[in-house]
Structure formats: C-alpha cells, structure tokens
Design a protein around this motif. Structure first.
Motif, PDB file in Angstrom:
ATOM      1  N   MET A 114      55.721  45.108   7.728  1.00  0.00           N
ATOM      2  CA  MET A 114      54.477  44.432   8.072  1.00  0.00           C
ATOM      3  C   MET A 114      53.516  45.359   8.810  1.00  0.00           C
ATOM      4  SD  MET A 114      56.209  40.924   9.498  1.00  0.00           S
ATOM      5  CE  MET A 114      57.050  41.852  10.761  1.00  0.00           C
ATOM      6  N   GLU A 115      52.261  45.005   8.771  1.00  0.00           N
ATOM      7  CA  GLU A 115      51.188  45.768   9.420  1.00  0.00           C
ATOM      8  C   GLU A 115      51.415  45.892  10.931  1.00  0.00           C
ATOM      9  OE1 GLU A 115      46.328  45.356  10.078  1.00  0.00           O
ATOM     10  OE2 GLU A 115      47.448  43.863   8.936  1.00  0.00           O
ATOM     11  N   TYR A 116      51.210  47.080  11.438  1.00  0.00           N
ATOM     12  CA  TYR A 116      51.359  47.325  12.866  1.00  0.00           C
ATOM     13  C   TYR A 116      50.063  46.951  13.575  1.00  0.00           C
ATOM     14  CZ  TYR A 116      51.906  50.011  17.206  1.00  0.00           C
ATOM     15  OH  TYR A 116      51.975  50.397  18.520  1.00  0.00           O
ATOM     16  N   VAL A 117      50.149  45.975  14.470  1.00  0.00           N
ATOM     17  CA  VAL A 117      48.978  45.525  15.228  1.00  0.00           C
ATOM     18  C   VAL A 117      49.312  45.583  16.714  1.00  0.00           C
ATOM     19  CG1 VAL A 117      47.236  43.732  15.544  1.00  0.00           C
ATOM     20  CG2 VAL A 117      48.399  43.956  13.349  1.00  0.00           C
ATOM     21  N   PRO A 118      49.023  46.704  17.391  1.00  0.00           N
ATOM     22  CA  PRO A 118      49.276  46.767  18.833  1.00  0.00           C
ATOM     23  C   PRO A 118      48.235  45.965  19.584  1.00  0.00           C
ATOM     24  CG  PRO A 118      48.173  48.754  18.116  1.00  0.00           C
ATOM     25  CD  PRO A 118      48.412  47.935  16.871  1.00  0.00           C
ATOM     26  N   GLY A 119      48.645  45.312  20.622  1.00  0.00           N
ATOM     27  CA  GLY A 119      47.686  44.553  21.415  1.00  0.00           C
ATOM     28  C   GLY A 119      48.284  43.256  21.920  1.00  0.00           C
ATOM     29  N   PRO A 182      43.312  46.675  19.133  1.00  0.00           N
ATOM     30  CA  PRO A 182      42.683  47.633  20.060  1.00  0.00           C
ATOM     31  C   PRO A 182      41.172  47.759  19.895  1.00  0.00           C
ATOM     32  CG  PRO A 182      43.920  48.779  18.356  1.00  0.00           C
ATOM     33  CD  PRO A 182      44.266  47.343  18.221  1.00  0.00           C
ATOM     34  N   HIS A 183      40.642  47.299  18.771  1.00  0.00           N
ATOM     35  CA  HIS A 183      39.193  47.363  18.548  1.00  0.00           C
ATOM     36  C   HIS A 183      38.543  45.981  18.634  1.00  0.00           C
ATOM     37  CE1 HIS A 183      39.858  51.498  17.395  1.00  0.00           C
ATOM     38  NE2 HIS A 183      40.718  51.110  16.471  1.00  0.00           N
ATOM     39  N   GLY A 184      39.294  45.013  19.202  1.00  0.00           N
ATOM     40  CA  GLY A 184      38.755  43.667  19.356  1.00  0.00           C
ATOM     41  C   GLY A 184      38.937  42.787  18.141  1.00  0.00           C
ATOM     42  N   GLU A 185      39.612  43.290  17.124  1.00  0.00           N
ATOM     43  CA  GLU A 185      39.843  42.491  15.929  1.00  0.00           C
ATOM     44  C   GLU A 185      40.887  41.406  16.206  1.00  0.00           C
ATOM     45  OE1 GLU A 185      42.567  46.159  15.384  1.00  0.00           O
ATOM     46  OE2 GLU A 185      40.770  45.543  16.480  1.00  0.00           O
ATOM     47  N   VAL A 186      40.705  40.245  15.602  1.00  0.00           N
ATOM     48  CA  VAL A 186      41.636  39.134  15.752  1.00  0.00           C
ATOM     49  C   VAL A 186      42.506  39.072  14.503  1.00  0.00           C
ATOM     50  CG1 VAL A 186      41.847  36.626  15.960  1.00  0.00           C
ATOM     51  CG2 VAL A 186      40.061  37.847  17.223  1.00  0.00           C
ATOM     52  N   SER A 354      50.292  40.203  37.545  1.00  0.00           N
ATOM     53  CA  SER A 354      51.692  40.193  37.119  1.00  0.00           C
ATOM     54  C   SER A 354      51.841  40.626  35.675  1.00  0.00           C
ATOM     55  CB  SER A 354      52.290  38.789  37.283  1.00  0.00           C
ATOM     56  OG  SER A 354      51.719  37.892  36.345  1.00  0.00           O
ATOM     57  N   MET A 355      50.727  40.679  34.933  1.00  0.00           N
ATOM     58  CA  MET A 355      50.782  41.094  33.543  1.00  0.00           C
ATOM     59  C   MET A 355      50.410  42.566  33.381  1.00  0.00           C
ATOM     60  SD  MET A 355      51.638  38.285  32.126  1.00  0.00           S
ATOM     61  CE  MET A 355      51.307  38.550  30.388  1.00  0.00           C
ATOM     62  N   ARG A 356      50.039  43.223  34.433  1.00  0.00           N
ATOM     63  CA  ARG A 356      49.532  44.588  34.327  1.00  0.00           C
ATOM     64  C   ARG A 356      50.570  45.525  33.728  1.00  0.00           C
ATOM     65  NH1 ARG A 356      46.301  46.350  39.447  1.00  0.00           N
ATOM     66  NH2 ARG A 356      45.286  44.444  38.761  1.00  0.00           N
ATOM     67  N   ASP A 357      50.094  46.416  32.873  1.00  0.00           N
ATOM     68  CA  ASP A 357      50.928  47.428  32.218  1.00  0.00           C
ATOM     69  C   ASP A 357      51.961  46.841  31.270  1.00  0.00           C
ATOM     70  OD1 ASP A 357      49.609  49.414  33.619  1.00  0.00           O
ATOM     71  OD2 ASP A 357      50.996  49.265  35.302  1.00  0.00           O
ATOM     72  N   LYS A 358      51.731  45.600  30.810  1.00  0.00           N
ATOM     73  CA  LYS A 358      52.653  44.994  29.857  1.00  0.00           C
ATOM     74  C   LYS A 358      51.910  44.703  28.569  1.00  0.00           C
ATOM     75  CE  LYS A 358      55.500  42.974  33.478  1.00  0.00           C
ATOM     76  NZ  LYS A 358      56.105  41.778  34.044  1.00  0.00           N
ATOM     77  N   VAL A 359      52.618  44.868  27.474  1.00  0.00           N
ATOM     78  CA  VAL A 359      52.015  44.661  26.159  1.00  0.00           C
ATOM     79  C   VAL A 359      52.892  43.725  25.363  1.00  0.00           C
ATOM     80  CG1 VAL A 359      51.355  45.752  23.973  1.00  0.00           C
ATOM     81  CG2 VAL A 359      50.951  46.941  26.140  1.00  0.00           C
ATOM     82  N   GLU A 360      52.310  42.780  24.668  1.00  0.00           N
ATOM     83  CA  GLU A 360      53.059  41.909  23.781  1.00  0.00           C
ATOM     84  C   GLU A 360      52.707  42.244  22.352  1.00  0.00           C
ATOM     85  OE1 GLU A 360      52.470  37.429  22.610  1.00  0.00           O
ATOM     86  OE2 GLU A 360      53.579  37.598  24.470  1.00  0.00           O
ATOM     87  N   PHE A 361      53.712  42.490  21.546  1.00  0.00           N
ATOM     88  CA  PHE A 361      53.471  42.821  20.163  1.00  0.00           C
ATOM     89  C   PHE A 361      53.458  41.548  19.339  1.00  0.00           C
ATOM     90  CE2 PHE A 361      55.156  46.666  21.940  1.00  0.00           C
ATOM     91  CZ  PHE A 361      54.418  47.652  21.315  1.00  0.00           C
ATOM     92  N   GLY A 362      52.489  41.431  18.463  1.00  0.00           N
ATOM     93  CA  GLY A 362      52.417  40.285  17.585  1.00  0.00           C
ATOM     94  C   GLY A 362      53.199  40.544  16.315  1.00  0.00           C
ATOM     95  N   GLU A 363      53.576  39.484  15.647  1.00  0.00           N
ATOM     96  CA  GLU A 363      54.313  39.626  14.410  1.00  0.00           C
ATOM     97  C   GLU A 363      53.312  39.916  13.311  1.00  0.00           C
ATOM     98  OE1 GLU A 363      57.940  37.349  12.236  1.00  0.00           O
ATOM     99  OE2 GLU A 363      56.613  36.244  13.519  1.00  0.00           O
ATOM    100  N   ALA A 364      53.378  41.110  12.760  1.00  0.00           N
ATOM    101  CA  ALA A 364      52.345  41.501  11.820  1.00  0.00           C
ATOM    102  C   ALA A 364      52.940  42.319  10.694  1.00  0.00           C
ATOM    103  CB  ALA A 364      51.274  42.293  12.567  1.00  0.00           C
ATOM    104  N   GLY A 365      52.218  43.356  10.276  1.00  0.00           N
ATOM    105  CA  GLY A 365      52.631  44.194   9.174  1.00  0.00           C
ATOM    106  C   GLY A 365      52.506  45.635   9.588  1.00  0.00           C
ATOM    107  N   LEU A 366      51.947  46.509   8.830  1.00  0.00           N
ATOM    108  CA  LEU A 366      51.831  47.887   9.280  1.00  0.00           C
ATOM    109  C   LEU A 366      50.851  48.709   8.501  1.00  0.00           C
ATOM    110  CD1 LEU A 366      54.878  49.590   7.722  1.00  0.00           C
ATOM    111  CD2 LEU A 366      54.615  47.184   7.934  1.00  0.00           C
ATOM    112  N   TYR A 367      50.858  49.960   8.822  1.00  0.00           N
ATOM    113  CA  TYR A 367      50.107  50.997   8.156  1.00  0.00           C
ATOM    114  C   TYR A 367      48.631  50.696   7.979  1.00  0.00           C
ATOM    115  CZ  TYR A 367      54.849  51.113   6.423  1.00  0.00           C
ATOM    116  OH  TYR A 367      56.187  51.040   6.312  1.00  0.00           O
TER     117      TYR A 367
END
Length: 382
Positions: A114-119, A182-186, A354-367
C-alpha cells in the motif's frame, strides 16, 4: 489504521505490542525486493502492519511502503471475500485515497502492498486538540470534510470495465482511517471493509458488521440496505468529533436495559455494538444539536442534514455534501489551502504536549513515485 506502539495503550485499543522487531526480507515481486523495517501494528485478528522499503535487487532503496500481512481466513467464503475486498480497493484511483498497489500470497499469508503516507491521523489530531484544550478549526474541518467527501464520491460512482456501477460503500469512515500527509493532503484509507454490488462478489454474512460501529449509520446497525448516504452519515460523525473534540455518541449515556440483536462484529469496535444500538435508538436532531451547539450556524446546518436518521433526508450523495462544505468555505473569503493544513496540524501537535514527537501512521499504500509494471506480478520467495 496503524498506531505507533508508544502512543496508546492496549487497554484503550484492541492491539498488542510486539516484541523487539528485527528488519528482515519479506518477498520479491519481479526484480523488486521488499524488506520490513518496522512493525507498526499487530491486531488480535493476527493482522500485522509493517513499514517496509523496496529496492531493485542490490541497488539502493527506492521508496517506502506499508505492507499488511493478513492471516488466512478459516473458510473458503471468507478467503474469497478478503481477496475481493483488496481487489475492490485496487480499483480506486483518486488523490485523496491512499492507493493499494499489489496483493499476493507469501508463506501462506496474504500480503497487501500500500501507498506510504507519513503523517498524523485525524484521530491523533483530535487527541492532541483535546490535550491542548481547543478543537481543530472550523476551516480545517471544512477543508478535510470536502476532501473526504470528494474521495467517497469517487468510490461511490466507480464503474466496472463495462460501465456498470460497482456500488462501493466504504462502511468504515472514521478518524483512524484518515491521514494528513506532509504537504497537507488528506488521504482516506482502509477500503478493506467496503461493500459492493459487484456481480458475483461474495457478500458479508447478514449478521456481520464490519468496521467500527461507533461511526456506523443507523441503517447499517439495523442491517438495512446500504447506500452512499451511509458513508455520508459516518463522515458527519467524524466531522462532529473533529470540530468539537468529543465523539457524537457518549457510552456513559447508554441505558443499562438496552437489548442486543444477534449481530456480531468482525473486529473489536471503539464502542460496543450493544451500546451503539441503544444510542441510535433515541438518536435525532435534538441529539445532534446538543453536540454541535457551539458551532457556526452554517456548519451546524450541514451536520444536521448529514446526520439524519432516515437516509433519504440526508445529502443525496457525497458530492452534494462536498459542495455544501465548499460553499461555506467560499463564504468565508480566503480559501483554506494545503499549506494552511500543514501549519495547523504542526501547531496542534506541538501544543498537545503529550503528543509531541509522536507520529501515527495511517493504513495506506506506498510509492509516491509509482510502481513499475513488473511489480504487479505475484511475489516470489527469494
């Protein structure tokens, strides 16, 4: 959805923390080698979400991706349904939908690339906004809601090769399944619970509820026919949570004498099915008004229409909801851009200490750079 293991406890969510993870080889797809970098989530069902990288044989890594390893279902019907759900998701091609690129069998388990969507997910943003004592802005919610409604409209109106409507309904629209990139895309993800009228498709059993019932439409809980308006209701519930920092349905309000029909859920929801059914039994405009009383009148009007109990009283389509959200955006003057979303998201996460420096990965795809043709064949053992 996937949640970083240091972000939530397993007491709050039906996930378990895996032992220390060692990066390792997964499989080859043609000339491309897939290597697991990190385990992001492990569910009670046995499903595992991995952060992976791909490389063309011995060359430098060419991109990251998510790989979902799915346990093999116990019956032929469920195995067929699982494959069909992934195949449905692979048909979707929209910038606001995280793409599914490949599915294949390896070591007797189905692997989905799946697409990689960091954020952060919207769930993370809601949590951070609660921590800081202020919900997301109405402008952000209008922007995100319009993007999601547009994505749902794409899915709802998708046709097959002969031009026949596929009748796709997501069935599991909730904040865990929406990521702000990372570019504000939903990005909307996890069409794995999708319902479709695809001819010959193995449908879910009548007694089976897929996805998180806390965001389900009344007709879905009652096992009545689904339509795009069912997703409109779920998106309305999501927007209330985004705008107020509080879920529309409060489990504390559930009467103890509630009765439960013989329904079962395939995954553990954030609200028990029995309690959700009791809440919906007395749901109506007054219920909604109490939740959205502090919002602007034009925003409240949209939510009231999206959250009608009777499907025919809601927006006729996700596109109609999208247009209503964009009208309100236009009336406010300067448009809310992706860059505005980047700035607000960063501020909310920063202010939620309490959320600082933490990232949640969404279930997506990649590339983001796309897949080569040879990557669309079945995986091979090395």
């Amino acid at each position: 959805m996937a949640i970083s293991t240091d972000e939530v406890s397993t007491d709050e969510f039906p996930h378990s923390v895996a032992p220390p993870f060692q990066p390792h080889f997964l499989f080859n797809v043609g000339e491309v080698r897939y290597e697991a970098l990190q385990e992001l989530e492990r569910r009670q069902s046995g499903e595992v979400l991995l952060l992976a990288q791909r490389r063309v044989r011995k060359e430098a890594p060419s991109g990251r991706c998510f790989v979902r390893r799915l346990p093999s279902p116990s019956t032929h019907m469920r195995r067929r349904r699982l494959v069909e759900e992934v195949q449905l998701a692979m048909r979707l091609n929209h910038p606001a939908i995280a793409q599914v690129h490949h599915v294949g069998l390896f070591d007797d388990a189905l692997h989905v690339v799946m697409e990689y969507v960091p954020g952060p997910s919207l769930e993370t943003l809601v949590t951070a906004s609660v921590v800081r004592g202020m919900p997301m802005s109405e402008d952000f919610a209008l922007y995100a809601g319009a993007e999601l409604a547009e994505a749902l409209h794409h899915a709802h109106t998708l046709v097959d090769e002969e031009g026949r409507p596929l009748g796709i309904v997501h069935r599991d629209v909730n904040p865990r399944h929406v990521v702000v990139g990372p570019h504000g895309e939903v990005k909307l993800m996890n069409f794995g619970a999708a319902y479709s009228l695809l001819v010959g498709r193995e449908e879910s059993p009548a007694s089976l509820v897929r996805g998180d019932v806390a965001y389900a439409s009344p007709e879905y809980i009652r096992r009545e026919p689904l339509s795009p308006r069912s997703d409109v209701f779920s998106l309305g519930v999501l927007l209330v949570e985004l705008l107020t920092g509080t879920h529309l349905f409060d489990v504390a309000d559930v009467p103890r004498f509630a009765q439960e029909r013989r329904l079962r859920v395939e995954t553990i929801p954030s609200l028990p099915l029995k309690q959700m059914r009791a809440l919906l039994s007395r749901f109506g405009p007054d219920f909604v008004e109490r939740a959205v009383a502090a919002l602007a009148p034009e925003v409240k009007a949209i939510l009231h229409k999206a959250l009608r109990v009777a499907p025919e009283e809601r927006f006729a389509s996700a596109a109609e909801l999208r247009d209503a959200l964009r009208v309100v955006q236009s009336l406010r003057g300067e448009s809310y851009s992706r860059q505005d979303a980047v700035v607000e998201t960063a501020r909310v996460l920063s202010e939620g200490s309490s959320m600082r420096d933490k990232v949640e990965f969404g279930e997506a795809g990649l590339y983001p750079e796309g897949l080569e043709a040879h990557e669309l064949v079945g995986p091979e053992k090395e």
